[in-house]
Design a protein around this motif. Sequence first.
Motif, PDB file in Angstrom:
ATOM      1  N   ARG A   1       0.829  -1.204   0.000  1.00 13.40           N
ATOM      2  CA  ARG A   1       0.000   0.000   0.000  1.00 13.40           C
ATOM      3  C   ARG A   1       0.860   1.249   0.000  1.00 13.40           C
ATOM      4  O   ARG A   1       1.866   1.330   0.681  1.00 13.40           O
ATOM      5  CB  ARG A   1      -0.893   0.034   1.256  1.00 13.40           C
ATOM      6  CG  ARG A   1      -1.756   1.288   1.316  1.00 13.40           C
ATOM      7  CD  ARG A   1      -2.018   1.747   2.729  1.00 13.40           C
ATOM      8  NE  ARG A   1      -0.818   2.228   3.398  1.00 13.40           N
ATOM      9  CZ  ARG A   1      -0.316   3.449   3.248  1.00 13.40           C
ATOM     10  NH1 ARG A   1      -0.887   4.330   2.462  1.00 13.40           N
ATOM     11  NH2 ARG A   1       0.803   3.797   3.883  1.00 13.40           N
ATOM     12  N   ARG A   2       0.444   2.199  -0.785  1.00 15.50           N
ATOM     13  CA  ARG A   2       1.022   3.528  -0.641  1.00 15.50           C
ATOM     14  C   ARG A   2       0.010   4.556  -1.109  1.00 15.50           C
ATOM     15  O   ARG A   2      -0.901   4.249  -1.874  1.00 15.50           O
ATOM     16  CB  ARG A   2       2.365   3.636  -1.348  1.00 15.50           C
ATOM     17  CG  ARG A   2       2.376   4.046  -2.766  1.00 15.50           C
ATOM     18  CD  ARG A   2       3.442   5.116  -2.950  1.00 15.50           C
ATOM     19  NE  ARG A   2       3.191   6.229  -2.039  1.00 15.50           N
ATOM     20  CZ  ARG A   2       3.986   7.274  -1.859  1.00 15.50           C
ATOM     21  NH1 ARG A   2       5.131   7.332  -2.463  1.00 15.50           N
ATOM     22  NH2 ARG A   2       3.648   8.263  -1.049  1.00 15.50           N
ATOM     23  N   SER A   3       0.162   5.770  -0.619  1.00 17.59           N
ATOM     24  CA  SER A   3      -0.799   6.825  -0.948  1.00 17.59           C
ATOM     25  C   SER A   3      -0.598   7.318  -2.369  1.00 17.59           C
ATOM     26  O   SER A   3       0.521   7.319  -2.889  1.00 17.59           O
ATOM     27  CB  SER A   3      -0.629   7.996   0.015  1.00 17.59           C
ATOM     28  OG  SER A   3      -0.905   7.603   1.327  1.00 17.59           O
TER      29      SER A   3
ATOM     30  N   ASN B   1      -5.823   8.300  -0.435  1.00 18.75           N
ATOM     31  CA  ASN B   1      -4.953   9.239   0.271  1.00 18.75           C
ATOM     32  C   ASN B   1      -5.711   9.815   1.455  1.00 18.75           C
ATOM     33  O   ASN B   1      -6.776  10.404   1.282  1.00 18.75           O
ATOM     34  CB  ASN B   1      -4.496  10.361  -0.666  1.00 18.75           C
ATOM     35  CG  ASN B   1      -3.260  11.106  -0.173  1.00 18.75           C
ATOM     36  OD1 ASN B   1      -2.763  10.875   0.920  1.00 18.75           O
ATOM     37  ND2 ASN B   1      -2.759  12.000  -0.987  1.00 18.75           N
TER      38      ASN B   1
ATOM     39  N   ILE C   1      -5.892  12.514   3.955  1.00 19.93           N
ATOM     40  CA  ILE C   1      -5.347  13.856   4.173  1.00 19.93           C
ATOM     41  C   ILE C   1      -6.321  14.681   5.026  1.00 19.93           C
ATOM     42  O   ILE C   1      -7.497  14.342   5.174  1.00 19.93           O
ATOM     43  CB  ILE C   1      -5.036  14.594   2.847  1.00 19.93           C
ATOM     44  CG1 ILE C   1      -6.268  14.695   1.963  1.00 19.93           C
ATOM     45  CG2 ILE C   1      -3.883  13.955   2.127  1.00 19.93           C
ATOM     46  CD1 ILE C   1      -6.048  15.523   0.705  1.00 19.93           C
ATOM     47  N   THR C   2      -5.773  15.768   5.555  1.00 18.80           N
ATOM     48  CA  THR C   2      -6.627  16.706   6.281  1.00 18.80           C
ATOM     49  C   THR C   2      -6.668  18.047   5.533  1.00 18.80           C
ATOM     50  O   THR C   2      -7.740  18.559   5.232  1.00 18.80           O
ATOM     51  CB  THR C   2      -6.116  16.903   7.725  1.00 18.80           C
ATOM     52  OG1 THR C   2      -4.706  16.995   7.698  1.00 18.80           O
ATOM     53  CG2 THR C   2      -6.567  15.768   8.626  1.00 18.80           C
ATOM     54  N   GLU C   3      -5.522  18.629   5.268  1.00 14.93           N
ATOM     55  CA  GLU C   3      -5.397  19.947   4.640  1.00 14.93           C
ATOM     56  C   GLU C   3      -6.044  21.020   5.514  1.00 14.93           C
ATOM     57  O   GLU C   3      -6.673  20.731   6.536  1.00 14.93           O
ATOM     58  CB  GLU C   3      -5.925  19.931   3.200  1.00 14.93           C
ATOM     59  CG  GLU C   3      -5.162  18.917   2.342  1.00 14.93           C
ATOM     60  CD  GLU C   3      -5.489  18.950   0.859  1.00 14.93           C
ATOM     61  OE1 GLU C   3      -6.672  19.039   0.516  1.00 14.93           O
ATOM     62  OE2 GLU C   3      -4.531  18.873   0.059  1.00 14.93           O
TER      63      GLU C   3
ATOM     64  N   ALA D   1     -10.894  13.648  11.338  1.00 18.55           N
ATOM     65  CA  ALA D   1      -9.690  12.809  11.448  1.00 18.55           C
ATOM     66  C   ALA D   1      -9.013  12.711  10.086  1.00 18.55           C
ATOM     67  O   ALA D   1      -7.813  12.479   9.995  1.00 18.55           O
ATOM     68  CB  ALA D   1     -10.066  11.423  11.950  1.00 18.55           C
TER      69      ALA D   1
ATOM     70  N   ARG E   1       7.780   5.162  -1.490  1.00 18.44           N
ATOM     71  CA  ARG E   1       8.752   6.076  -0.891  1.00 18.44           C
ATOM     72  C   ARG E   1       9.552   5.289   0.132  1.00 18.44           C
ATOM     73  O   ARG E   1       9.131   4.211   0.557  1.00 18.44           O
ATOM     74  CB  ARG E   1       8.029   7.249  -0.237  1.00 18.44           C
ATOM     75  CG  ARG E   1       7.234   6.862   1.007  1.00 18.44           C
ATOM     76  CD  ARG E   1       6.647   8.092   1.679  1.00 18.44           C
ATOM     77  NE  ARG E   1       5.780   7.759   2.788  1.00 18.44           N
ATOM     78  CZ  ARG E   1       6.184   7.610   4.046  1.00 18.44           C
ATOM     79  NH1 ARG E   1       7.461   7.737   4.347  1.00 18.44           N
ATOM     80  NH2 ARG E   1       5.321   7.323   5.009  1.00 18.44           N
TER      81      ARG E   1
ATOM     82  N   ARG F   1      10.825   3.774   3.456  1.00 19.32           N
ATOM     83  CA  ARG F   1      10.157   3.508   4.728  1.00 19.32           C
ATOM     84  C   ARG F   1      11.199   3.458   5.842  1.00 19.32           C
ATOM     85  O   ARG F   1      12.357   3.121   5.589  1.00 19.32           O
ATOM     86  CB  ARG F   1       9.410   2.169   4.650  1.00 19.32           C
ATOM     87  CG  ARG F   1       8.383   2.117   3.525  1.00 19.32           C
ATOM     88  CD  ARG F   1       7.212   3.059   3.784  1.00 19.32           C
ATOM     89  NE  ARG F   1       6.414   3.303   2.587  1.00 19.32           N
ATOM     90  CZ  ARG F   1       5.277   3.994   2.582  1.00 19.32           C
ATOM     91  NH1 ARG F   1       4.819   4.531   3.701  1.00 19.32           N
ATOM     92  NH2 ARG F   1       4.618   4.198   1.464  1.00 19.32           N
TER      93      ARG F   1
HETATM   94  C1  LIG Z   1      -4.093  12.346  10.141  1.00 18.50           C
HETATM   95  C2  LIG Z   1      -3.287  12.488   8.883  1.00 18.50           C
HETATM   96  C3  LIG Z   1      -3.428  13.628   8.119  1.00 18.50           C
HETATM   97  C4  LIG Z   1      -2.686  13.796   6.946  1.00 18.50           C
HETATM   98  N1  LIG Z   1      -2.831  14.938   6.224  1.00 18.50           N
HETATM   99  C5  LIG Z   1      -2.090  15.130   5.128  1.00 18.50           C
HETATM  100  C6  LIG Z   1      -2.230  16.325   4.376  1.00 18.50           C
HETATM  101  O1  LIG Z   1      -3.024  17.209   4.706  1.00 18.50           O
HETATM  102  N2  LIG Z   1      -1.458  16.471   3.265  1.00 18.50           N
HETATM  103  C7  LIG Z   1      -0.552  15.490   2.884  1.00 18.50           C
HETATM  104  O2  LIG Z   1       0.151  15.678   1.879  1.00 18.50           O
HETATM  105  N3  LIG Z   1      -0.419  14.346   3.570  1.00 18.50           N
HETATM  106  C8  LIG Z   1      -1.161  14.137   4.670  1.00 18.50           C
HETATM  107  N4  LIG Z   1      -1.027  12.972   5.378  1.00 18.50           N
HETATM  108  C9  LIG Z   1      -0.042  11.954   4.916  1.00 18.50           C
HETATM  109  C10 LIG Z   1      -0.590  11.023   3.842  1.00 18.50           C
HETATM  110  O3  LIG Z   1      -1.729  10.322   4.311  1.00 18.50           O
HETATM  111  C11 LIG Z   1       0.438   9.948   3.427  1.00 18.50           C
HETATM  112  O4  LIG Z   1       0.812   9.203   4.546  1.00 18.50           O
HETATM  113  C12 LIG Z   1       1.661  10.530   2.794  1.00 18.50           C
HETATM  114  O5  LIG Z   1       1.300  11.122   1.586  1.00 18.50           O
HETATM  115  C13 LIG Z   1       2.759   9.460   2.542  1.00 18.50           C
HETATM  116  O6  LIG Z   1       2.287   8.438   1.750  1.00 18.50           O
HETATM  117  P1  LIG Z   1       2.237   6.908   2.223  1.00 18.50           P
HETATM  118  O7  LIG Z   1       0.877   6.703   2.812  1.00 18.50           O
HETATM  119  O8  LIG Z   1       2.442   6.127   0.988  1.00 18.50           O
HETATM  120  O9  LIG Z   1       3.308   6.720   3.225  1.00 18.50           O
HETATM  121  C14 LIG Z   1      -1.780  12.772   6.536  1.00 18.50           C
HETATM  122  C15 LIG Z   1      -1.675  11.602   7.294  1.00 18.50           C
HETATM  123  C16 LIG Z   1      -2.408  11.456   8.451  1.00 18.50           C
HETATM  124  C17 LIG Z   1      -2.266  10.185   9.254  1.00 18.50           C
END
Ligand SMILES: Cc1cc2nc3c(=O)[nH]c(=O)nc-3n(C[C@H](O)[C@H](O)[C@H](O)COP(=O)(O)O)c2cc1C
Length: 189
Positions: A11-13, A135, A137-139, A160, A175, A177
């Motif tokens: 899994r990856r975002s 993905n 995200i919160t932003e 959340a 990416r 780890r």
């Molecule tokens: C609670 C939470 C909020 C997040 N908010 C953002 C965000 O606003 N923008 C962002 O680029 N990544 C955000 N992330 C990170 C992504 O979910 C993601 O983990 C990151 O892009 C790395 O990719 P991966 O999931 O493949 O490790 C957030 C993660 C968590 C747990």
Amino acid sequence: MRDALNLLRTRRSVKPIELTGPGPSAAETETLLTVASRVPDHGKLVPWRFIVFEGEARLAAGEAIAAAFRAKYPDAKPEQVEFEKRRLARAPLVIAVVSRAAPHVKIPEWEQVLSAGAAAMSLVFGAHALGFAANWITEWYAYDRSVLDALGLSAHEKVAGFVHIGRPAQPVEDRPRPPLSDIVTRYGQ
Ligand SMILES: Cc1cc2nc3c(=O)[nH]c(=O)nc-3n(C[C@H](O)[C@H](O)[C@H](O)COP(=O)(O)O)c2cc1C
């Protein structure tokens, strides 16, 4: 359905802008919500709920995001405001995980918050299991009170995450780890 361990390993975002349609069907969305609502939950408090954004409703919610953005940045360019309006319309499906964590006589609020995180993670893995990418995200708009009001969150609720779900527009690269040696200690050694 992909092998579960392989799914967890790979899994990856994928960025929202790289998530295209078609998104999950109604039945698949139901499956995602079902798996997300069976996470560990100390005290069975159900300290989370979900808001589904799909179709035109994504832009209707985007109006509130754009309005909040304009209020913050009155000199914003029209293209910036347009980008904000489309925040929730980048991926075909967005599911907000709303934490309802609150003080409780027995269950720490922290544990209720963690349960909401587990729900978001189940959505992400569920999406991958169905062959989509996601993905979490919160932003900025997850923390803007006027946006939260427009989305119907009460004062004690928090976002959340907005879990964006769709199909990857291009091959997905991982990416780096963290090495386990950096994050794991063995008690007593
Ligand atoms: C609670 C939470 C909020 C997040 N908010 C953002 C965000 O606003 N923008 C962002 O680029 N990544 C955000 N992330 C990170 C992504 O979910 C993601 O983990 C990151 O892009 C790395 O990719 P991966 O999931 O493949 O490790 C957030 C993660 C968590 C747990």
